[in-house]
Write an enzyme that holds these catalytic residues in place. Structure first.
Site: not given
Lengths: 517, 183
Positions: A67, A96, A132, A160-161, A244, A246, A259, A293-294, A319, A322, A441
């Site tokens: 998932h 294009d 994940w 690809s990315s 992060h 990501e 926006s 921080h993870h 943030t 924004k 979790r």
């Protein structure tokens, strides 16, 4: 005007047109969204009641892992690449994308990557089951043999990315219409420019991480194996050095979409355009220096915990800029509440809520309590689902009439919104309570005291999941039989080059660059 | 359409890809090891101590505790010589760990040391250690495994107790030379 599209399957297989490739990306990501959503339904069905009812625990772990992987790499990332393909050339007055053949390649390797990944479900040993985030040694020493398919799948998806990002940067930097300076670009182009740089910087790091796993598993190296002098904590550092940035790669294009939509339906120009650009760049920069921080619970020294805590809290500043800008744009605007605007407003509210729980998690001493609990799950679903997914849904409703020259069913759109909004909150708000109460979790079962909120959460998930089928129906019905529209400006408050083009957008646009004052 | 400026941009960007890949694979792991070794973070100890021993500081006493752990399903019997020893900084001590292969087949083990608190890690010097080499044992065989070490007199004053922990890994199925260089 030159020729139209090729006939039949060749149009799609050999596509070089940015609109065709954008369409394929959008359909691909929606397919992946349904697949990843189905896995989520399995997870929530199992968690409906305590005890094991539907699947075995081993399979439950495969479901949570798949998932996450499918949603992050298959649904959210490609949907924004699809939007970029469709909209960026039309927004900056380019004919294009800069490298159309590479564009074709970067799309067409994606189905292969995800076939590799998803085919593991049918193999002996089952699909990846290590979450994940695939922490070593769970993903190396203790991984199922299919982990090699996962690794090559990630390699392909990453390639690809990277190609997609190179293309977007080359387009934005080289193909803008005369007079379209960088600071005149729509924010969606800006946010994608910054995102593409992030992708080029960190996707190779992800490729490096899985390559080291591959070496450890098959070729006897010990990057992450303590028995050979390596260190599993190193894996977490490398993973989050990718991971992060990501999460901002996922959310920054969403900022661009919001926006675009909020000014249109507020009938006011975006408040604080340049501060939006600088805030986005600041968020992108900060994303590189906060990764640990993870990992507050790995046993970092106090100085490290403090540094990563304060640096992370700092992200709340740009943030916040924004969020205040979006609110100021709406302030005293002549607001109407069409479906895209509803999703955009829900984005602002729910994303801010997810941001606040992020601030709570950033506080190192508190995080030691929240770490790996459902509170974290609730936090990142508020920013990823209500953030990235709501904004891409808003984008589809907003631009779909432009793409196909037909209007979607507004009533059905509003029903989709309200069912999604309510279903989403029923699913994930209780997970805050579960996490604070101590539910960890990634387990297939839980203690009895968590039963009630889990049942509520599962019911919400089924509602949210079902509402997406309504979305699919609405989109198909629009394309096939929607009310025809031909006004170039679908929305009266919309500004920008894409709204100067005829509706539906012709196959080739801006073959001669427009004049931008 | 892809004029040369766009192609140039693309090529320049493409160069960043192998650079970042190499950064992840070839720079980050050694950088991490070096960082941990210099700062002692994560309790990593340095390799064999080769410099001259410093003078003994007889004013001070430090307690060094020993801990043994079997990784995963490693079945060997693995014991420390004592719960702890007390010694002066600079004073060299020899202790002997005990291991026995309780299984029916020949095995090879590798012990990995770790020191707590982390800020003491770089002040614990080993001049001889069983962890510098792999330890093969035949089925049922036992071995005495010595460590010679001393505590650096520079050890921060706040540290009065150091824990030296060894984790024993089963490396029977591994090829390669072992990890003498990294311990």
């Amino acid at each position: 005007m030159a020729h139209g599209p090729a006939k039949g399957i060749r149009r799609w297989l050999f596509a070089t047109n940015h609109k065709d490739i954008g369409t394929m990306y959008l359909w691909f990501s929606f397919t992946m969204f349904l697949l990843g959503g189905f896995f989520a339904m399995v997870v929530r069905a199992e968690l409906f009641e305590p005890g094991m009812q539907i699947v075995r625990p081993e399979f439950f772990n495969q479901m949570t892992t798949m998932h996450g992987l499918i949603m992050v790499f298959g649904a959210i990332m490609p949907v924004f690449v699809g939007l970029a393909n469709w909209m960026i050339p039309m927004m900056i007055g380019a004919p294009d994308m800069a490298l159309p053949r590479m564009n074709n390649l970067s799309f067409w390797i994606l189905p292969f990557g995800f076939t590799l990944l998803a085919s593991t479900l049918f193999m002996e040993g089952g699909a990846p089951n290590f979450g994940w985030t695939f922490y070593a040694p769970l993903s190396t020493t203790y991984a199922p043999p299919t982990v090699n398919f996962f690794i090559f799948g990630i390699h392909i998806i990453g390639a690809s990315s990277i190609m997609g990002s190179i293309n977007i940067i080359a387009t934005i930097l080289n193909l803008r219409a005369p007079g379209m300076t960088l600071m005149k670009m729509p924010l969606f182009a800006w946010t994608w420019l910054i995102t593409a740089f992030l992708l080029i910087a960190v996707m190779p790091v992800l490729a490096g991480a899985v390559t080291m796993m591959l070496m450890d598993i098959n070729f006897g190296t010990s990057f992450f194996d303590a028995a050979g002098g390596g260190d599993p904590v190193l894996f977490q550092h490398i993973f989050w050095f990718f991971g992060h940035p990501e999460v901002y790669i996922i959310i920054i294009p969403a900022f661009g979409v919001i926006s675009a939509i909020i000014p249109t339906f507020s009938r006011k120009p975006l408040f604080g355009y340049s501060s939006m650009v600088y805030a986005t760049a600041a968020i992108a920069f900060l994303s590189f220096i906060v990764w640990a921080h993870h990992m507050f619970t790995v046993g970092m020294p106090i100085a490290g915990e403090l540094y990563f805590m304060y640096a992370t809290l700092l992200i709340a500043v740009p943030t916040g800029v924004k969020v205040f800008n979006w609110v100021s744009t709406m302030f005293r605007g002549a607001i109407t509440f069409e479906t895209p605007m509803l999703f955009a407003i829900a984005f602002v509210v729910l994303f801010t809520l997810g941001g606040f729980t992020g601030v709570m998690l950033a506080i190192a001493p508190a995080d030691i309590q929240y770490h790996d609990s459902y509170f974290v799950v609730a936090h990142f679903h508020y920013v990823m689902v209500a953030g990235a997914l709501f904004s891409s849904t808003a984008a589809v409703y907003y631009w779909l009439p432009k793409w196909c020259g037909r209007m979607y069913n507004e009533t059905m759109g509003k029903v989709h919104f309200w069912v999604s909004f309510i279903g989403f909150n029923i699913t994930f708000f209780p997970q805050h309570f579960l996490g604070l109460a101590g539910m960890p979790r990634r387990y297939a079962d839980y203690s009895l005291q968590f039963a009630d909120w889990n049942m509520v959460s599962s019911i919400g998930a089924f509602i949210y999941g079902a509402s997406q089928l309504l979305f699919l129906y609405n989109v198909i019905a629009t394309i096939v039989a929607g009310r025809k529209v031909s006004d170039p400006k679908i929305w009266e408050g919309a500004e920008g080059l894409e709204w100067t083009l005829p509706t539906p957008a012709p196959y080739h646009t801006f073959s001669t660059p427009p004049a931008v004052k | 359409m892809a004029g040369s400026p766009a192609r140039k941009t693309a090529l320049r960007l493409a160069l960043a890809v192998p650079v970042m890949f190499a950064f992840a694979v070839f720079v980050m792991p050694p950088l991490y090891d070096a960082f941990c070794e210099v700062t002692g973070l994560g309790g990593k100890t340095a390799g064999r101590y080769v410099n001259e021993a410093p003078a003994v500081d007889s004013e001070r006493m430090v307690k060094v505790q020993f801990l043994t752990t079997n990784n995963g399903t490693m079945p060997w019997e693995f014991r420390a010589p004592a719960e702890a020893v007390r010694l002066h900084p600079g004073e060299s001590t020899r202790v002997t760990f005990y291991a026995r292969n309780v299984t029916q087949h020949d095995m090879v083990a590798q012990a990995i040391p770790s020191v707590a608190p982390a800020n003491a890690a770089r002040y614990l010097h080993k001049t001889q250690c069983f962890c510098f080499n792999r330890q093969p044992l035949q089925a049922g065989e036992a071995a005495e495994m010595p460590v010679v070490f001393f505590v650096d007199p520079e050890l921060p004053a706040a540290v009065t107790t150091i824990t030296l922990s060894y984790t024993l890994f089963d490396v029977t199925d591994r090829q390669g030379a072992g990890v003498a260089a990294v311990n």
